[in-house]
Design an enzyme around this catalytic site. Sequence first.
Site, PDB file in Angstrom:
ATOM      1  CG  LEU A 115     -15.982 -21.468 -86.214  1.00  0.00           C
ATOM      2  CD1 LEU A 115     -16.679 -22.652 -85.555  1.00  0.00           C
ATOM      3  CD2 LEU A 115     -15.554 -20.456 -85.164  1.00  0.00           C
ATOM      4  CG  HIS A 116      -9.311 -19.942 -89.770  1.00  0.00           C
ATOM      5  ND1 HIS A 116      -9.998 -18.775 -89.555  1.00  0.00           N
ATOM      6  CD2 HIS A 116      -7.996 -19.602 -89.796  1.00  0.00           C
ATOM      7  CE1 HIS A 116      -9.146 -17.772 -89.462  1.00  0.00           C
ATOM      8  NE2 HIS A 116      -7.919 -18.246 -89.608  1.00  0.00           N
ATOM      9  NE  ARG A 117      -7.614 -16.545 -85.963  1.00  0.00           N
ATOM     10  CZ  ARG A 117      -6.650 -15.844 -86.538  1.00  0.00           C
ATOM     11  NH1 ARG A 117      -5.425 -16.333 -86.562  1.00  0.00           N
ATOM     12  NH2 ARG A 117      -6.891 -14.692 -87.108  1.00  0.00           N
ATOM     13  CG  ASP A 119     -11.887 -18.627 -85.782  1.00  0.00           C
ATOM     14  OD1 ASP A 119     -11.898 -18.335 -87.002  1.00  0.00           O
ATOM     15  OD2 ASP A 119     -11.757 -19.790 -85.369  1.00  0.00           O
TER      16      ASP A 119
END
Length: 365
Positions: free
Chosen positions: A208-210, A282
């Site tokens: 996850l990084h968005r 994501d």
Amino acid sequence: MNILLVAGARPNFIKIAPIIDAIKTKQAQGINIDYKLIHTGQHYDKNLSDTFFTELDIPLPDTNLNVKSGTQAEQTAAIMVGFEKELQQHQCDLVMVVGDVTSTMACAIVAKKAGIKVAHVEAGIRSGDLNMPEEINRIVTDSLTDYFFTTSTHANNNLLKLGVDKRNIFFVGNVMIDTLIKNEHRLKQPNIWNNLNLKPKSYLVMTLHRPSNVDEKNNLKTLISQITTLAKKHTIVFPVHPRTQKVLKDLDLNFNNLHYINPLGYLEFNYIVKHALAVITDSGGITEETTVMNVPCITLRSSTERPETCDIGTNVLVGNKTEKIAKAFGFLFSKAWKQGQIPELWDGKAAERIINHLIAIYQLQ
């Protein structure tokens, strides 16, 4: 012909590697083509950048702009200032940018203002979501590009709708998959495999990084809590991106089946992806790799710039909607996941096609 190759972030290095290989092959054949590699320094975590030079056998950059962190505007400005100086010191015939990161856009702008032709690898992809910084980078870069190298017919059609001359659009395939195919036999089991007692197809990988998923604390907490609950007793391996780590440190999220680990290098990360029951992500690029490796992929986004991974691949979009996430896990655990196929021209020869097109364009001998 001298090409200036620009890389700034993890996905860029993966895409640049086969292009360098293709150039070297042509050099060995006596073709007058050369390159310089510019690292903007946009990603500076060792596992997000430096390790890729060693793992993927990429020569060290001729120049590192050492931009590092900052706001979107600060990074863009620093890259532009540094790259302008680079162009003043080293003449080139073409600037080649890849992907859709800040470095891609910033260097395309500088090159075009300097009167230098721009080639964009992975041109034409669109998510339709202007809340994504990458979407703005894509739009700006493609508005300045001279030669468009695309991964899919979807991308071709996006460019044609914008009025791009079809003679400048080259459907070549996916250089990211070039790298995967070349290195799949070299994938490396990480230490966490034994430390967590992992077994093939018995665990999940999550990334996850968005901003839409990780920047708001309660949203991130809800997502992780739901996913760990839906995963039941399955181990979740979670390599934590630096952006996500900044938010997680203020949250008390501890679950027996959730294991936070540091970012992995390319060979180790794709090893755990290849052998996973499924991936929750994501990221856009990971959806391409899971499609080729036939691994179910649950994407926590409501749109994608890579629709082929959903049309014929193993990817499903669920956004951050509770019911859609639950439905996807239901398909996964009932063994009803769709059977994926590999998109057209994702065959490991995209970089070779790119260089062949440039040789033809510049009539190199």
